[in-house]
Design a protein around this motif. Structure first.
Motif: not given
Length: 459
Positions: A169, A172-173, A178-179
């Motif tokens: 995770p 991936t981030w 993202g976010f």
């Protein structure tokens, strides 16, 4: 024999799972960045090679704590173990300064590689982020060394599995964004690893104060300054151990640096073959660590006969399993490569290299297991010389001659990356046989010395 194999396997399987969790970091990085861009994948391969060289060289010095602690544990000299751990933590602090400067200012190393401009910026960013995680990595190595030395590798394995669960995770981030986080590509892997390393270090130090097996050592019972006598003892063993690690890893690192001259596609194929070899390497590494622990404990308890038998069985076990792994890779290599990259050109570059990995791994298993056994005897200088001659002289020197066809007589199939991999395979064979012969002499000397002590005691 089967009793020894069971003992070794009982310690080796948690080490293996933990090491596979850590090596999965590299596999995950390669697979995920490979889907981001080929340039980032090539920069990752180059940057990780440099980082691993620095990290392994420095942690190799700290690994001296393991045979020292294991022999003290076998002799039941628990109070001395706590002092050795405190001194190792001071040593880790000093090594951090050296490693940070190399990683944060990698310009000279990248100049040697003649890195294309497209890779330079991404590689520097990757290494500079990892520089901030180095203190945590060295601290955790102190924790893992003492844990393995007392025969409790599961305490390391659990943390490494937890780290792996966080890796995907976070990758991936940070890689794809993202976010509110921008897409960082390859450097995003470094940010994820640095974050995780700090978590491992903090939890590891807490466990040294809470777990019952460590309490007799009173590691943090009081503060102490560096003690030169103990620092010198660790360095006398640790420096040649660190050099042997460094020689082993830089034989691969400089392969990557030289292979970078053949272009991004070739370097990406080399990275895939290197990842496969690294995954296979984890099993003999685990067997070597487990065998080293048992051998050192037996030596500390003045049982050299048991130590020699455990050494022999550990080496045989590692080589037998390596042979089985090689057969599996030989059959499945097209499917394995496909799992790394959808790029047909990169896959074609990797295919012949993975075939060489089959033989490479067999000799790799022999040399690493024998090297760990010798470290249990607190022997490191001669193995380092063997490594230097074999891996740097034959491996890198021979690889350069073949890969770049310096003589003009190298067959076409031995030029390029293939020449480097073939020469490195030959060098591992030389190192493995040399270490094995040296271990036989060392173990016999221990047997003779113990026999003299027994005669003197009886008299």
């Amino acid at each position: 024999m089967f009793a020894d194999v069971r003992k070794i396997a009982g310690l080796a399987w948690p080490v293996l799972i933990g090491q596979l969790a850590i090596i999965a970091f590299g596999v995950i990085d390669t697979a995920m960045v490979g889907r981001y861009s080929a340039v980032d994948l090539a920069a990752l391969g180059l940057g990780s090679s440099i980082y691993i060289s620095v990290y392994i060289g420095l942690t190799g010095i700290l690994t001296a704590l393991q045979p020292i602690t294991a022999q003290l544990y076998g002799a039941r000299r628990y109070a001395e173990i706590g002092e050795e751990v405190r001194q190792a933590l001071w040593l880790a602090l000093a090594l951090t300064v050296i490693g940070f400067l190399i990683l944060y200012f990698p310009g000279r190393v990248l100049q040697l590689a003649r890195v294309p401009e497209a890779l330079h910026e991404r590689t520097v960013a990757y290494l500079q982020i990892l520089a901030f995680g180095l203190p945590a990595g060295l601290t955790f190595r102190v924790y893992s060394s003492i844990t393995n030395a007392v025969g409790k590798p599961r305490l390391v394995m659990i943390l490494q599995i937890g780290a792996l669960l966080l890796k995907v995770p976070l990758n991936t981030w940070f890689i794809f964004g993202g976010f509110g986080m921008p897409a960082l590509g390859g450097p995003g892997c470094a940010l994820a690893s640095t974050t995780i390393n700090w978590g491992l270090a903090v939890v590891g130090m807490l466990l040294l104060t809470r777990v019952d097996v460590f309490k007799p050592f009173a590691i943090f019972a009081h503060f102490c300054w560096p003690v030169w006598r103990r620092q010198a003892a660790q360095l006398r063993l640790g420096i040649p151990m660190g050099l042997s690690y460094l020689i082993e890893v830089t034989s691969y690192t400089f392969m990557a640096l030289f292979i970078a001259r053949f272009g991004t596609t070739t370097l990406a194929g080399h990275q895939i073959a290197g990842n496969i070899g690294a995954v296979l390497y984890m099993t003999p590494l685990a067997i070597g660590i487990a065998s080293s622990t048992l051998v050192a404990q037996a030596l500390g308890a003045h049982r050299p006969e048991a130590a020699r038998t455990l050494s022999r069985h550990g080496i045989m076990m590692a080589v037998a399993i390596a042979f089985c792994y090689g057969a599996i890779v030989l059959v499945l290599r097209p499917y394995v490569i496909e799992g790394y990259t959808p790029n047909a050109q990169v896959a074609a570059a990797a295919m012949p290299l993975v075939l060489i990995v089959v033989c490479y791994h067999l000799f790799d298993a022999l040399q690493i297991t024998t090297a760990f056994v010798l470290r249990a005897y607190k022997v490191a200088v001669v193995p380092t010389v063997i490594y230097a001659v074999a891996l740097w002289g034959v491996g890198l020197g021979g690889g350069y001659l073949l890969g770049f066809n310096v003589t003009g007589f190298t067959p076409e199939w031995l030029t390029g990356a293939r020449g480097f991999w073939v020469a490195n395979t030959v060098s591992l064979a030389i190192a493995g046989i040399g270490l094995l012969l040296y271990w036989r002499g060392v173990s016999k000397r221990y047997l003779r010395a113990e026999a003299v002590v027994r005669v003197d005691s009886a008299a």
